[in-house]
Design an enzyme around this catalytic site. Structure first.
Site, PDB file in Angstrom:
ATOM      1  N   LYS A  12       0.829  -1.213   0.000  1.00 52.71           N
ATOM      2  CA  LYS A  12       0.000   0.000   0.000  1.00 52.71           C
ATOM      3  C   LYS A  12       0.861   1.259   0.000  1.00 52.71           C
ATOM      4  CE  LYS A  12      -4.231  -1.694   2.232  1.00 52.71           C
ATOM      5  NZ  LYS A  12      -5.193  -1.464   3.339  1.00 52.71           N
ATOM      6  N   ASP A  69      -8.992   2.008   4.186  1.00 50.77           N
ATOM      7  CA  ASP A  69      -9.388   0.632   4.462  1.00 50.77           C
ATOM      8  C   ASP A  69      -9.985   0.091   3.177  1.00 50.77           C
ATOM      9  OD1 ASP A  69      -9.486  -1.615   6.108  1.00 50.77           O
ATOM     10  OD2 ASP A  69     -11.614  -1.326   6.500  1.00 50.77           O
ATOM     11  N   PHE A 162      -0.082  -7.247  -4.554  1.00 53.58           N
ATOM     12  CA  PHE A 162      -0.116  -7.900  -3.247  1.00 53.58           C
ATOM     13  C   PHE A 162      -1.560  -8.269  -2.943  1.00 53.58           C
ATOM     14  CE2 PHE A 162      -0.743  -3.404  -2.691  1.00 53.58           C
ATOM     15  CZ  PHE A 162      -1.695  -3.285  -1.702  1.00 53.58           C
ATOM     16  N   GLY A 163      -1.789  -8.827  -1.761  1.00 52.13           N
ATOM     17  CA  GLY A 163      -3.159  -9.174  -1.372  1.00 52.13           C
ATOM     18  C   GLY A 163      -3.782 -10.208  -2.293  1.00 52.13           C
ATOM     19  N   TYR A 164      -4.986  -9.907  -2.766  1.00 55.81           N
ATOM     20  CA  TYR A 164      -5.720 -10.839  -3.623  1.00 55.81           C
ATOM     21  C   TYR A 164      -5.426 -10.621  -5.106  1.00 55.81           C
ATOM     22  CZ  TYR A 164      -8.397 -11.859   0.606  1.00 55.81           C
ATOM     23  OH  TYR A 164      -8.769 -12.235   1.881  1.00 55.81           O
ATOM     24  N   ASP A 165      -4.458  -9.772  -5.431  1.00 55.23           N
ATOM     25  CA  ASP A 165      -4.159  -9.462  -6.833  1.00 55.23           C
ATOM     26  C   ASP A 165      -3.907 -10.696  -7.701  1.00 55.23           C
ATOM     27  OD1 ASP A 165      -4.467  -6.833  -6.178  1.00 55.23           O
ATOM     28  OD2 ASP A 165      -2.359  -6.270  -6.401  1.00 55.23           O
ATOM     29  N   HIS A 190      -9.121   0.144  -7.614  1.00 56.88           N
ATOM     30  CA  HIS A 190      -9.947   0.841  -6.635  1.00 56.88           C
ATOM     31  C   HIS A 190      -9.152   1.933  -5.928  1.00 56.88           C
ATOM     32  CE1 HIS A 190      -7.674  -2.340  -4.840  1.00 56.88           C
ATOM     33  NE2 HIS A 190      -8.045  -2.077  -3.610  1.00 56.88           N
TER      34      HIS A 190
END
Length: 206
Positions: A12, A69, A162-165, A190
């Site tokens: 982020k 968030d 990162f994350g759900y990418d 987003h």
């Protein structure tokens, strides 16, 4: 002007620094701060969590703050992971699919694996990334939101992001978010949409 990004998530921080580069500001992250404050994300919406983080960190560090968030909402799971996206692997929902988990997986990999297993026999894979972004500087607060529609892939692909990418295919694309370059991702994500709105407002008020 110094602005604190209220996150320790390196992904982020990297994306936000790039997206905010047109502003004449010095960007700090929580990892730059000597004193530490933990703010529990215990609200029911992305926006409420972002507001709580922005105001709490601003008061503690006496600095203007940008807080975010965000998460992934999957239609077949009634909007989950949602506000639990970062800790989806650990929540009670769906624990029955967590058998024979490989060792040494990262937190992101565990979250992705759990989600893919829950959707194993599901044809409706529609999903969206959502984010709420809040700027707070004691005198006023500004909030923006961004949405990126798409669907969940059947297996992880790509090593960007990162994350759900690695398992999220943006609408209009035939590859995952993790297969896009950072520049491509920032145009459609987003987070990119929310930050673009915020930057336009901040250019007028800072």
């Amino acid at each position: 002007m110094k602005i604190l990004l209220a996150t320790t998530n390196e992904g982020k921080v990297r994306e936000l620094r790039q997206l905010l580069k047109d502003l004449d500001i010095e960007i700090l992250s929580l990892k730059d701060m000597d004193k530490k404050l933990e703010v529990e994300e215990d609200k029911e919406t992305f926006l409420e969590n972002a507001i709580k983080k922005a105001t709490s960190y601003a008061k503690f560090y006496k600095l203007p703050v940008i807080a975010e968030d965000s998460g992934l909402e999957v239609d077949a799971l009634n909007g989950l992971p949602g506000i639990y996206s970062a800790r989806f692997f650990d929540i009670e929902f769906g624990k029955e699919v967590l058998k024979e988990i490989p060792e040494n997986l990262s937190k992101d990999e565990k979250n992705n694996l759990k989600l893919l297993r829950l959707l194993e026999n599901q044809t409706n894979r529609k999903a969206r990334y959502k984010t709420a972004l809040v700027f707070y500087n004691f005198d006023y607060g500004i909030w923006t939101e961004g949405v990126c529609e798409g669907q969940i892939a059947y297996k992880p692909e790509g090593n960007q992001g990162f994350g759900y990418d690695p398992i999220f295919i943006p609408e209009g694309y035939n590859k995952t978010m993790a297969q896009l370059t950072p520049e491509e991702k920032n145009k459609i994500s987003h987070r990119g949409k929310a930050v673009s709105k915020l930057v336009e407002i901040l250019k007028k008020v800072l």
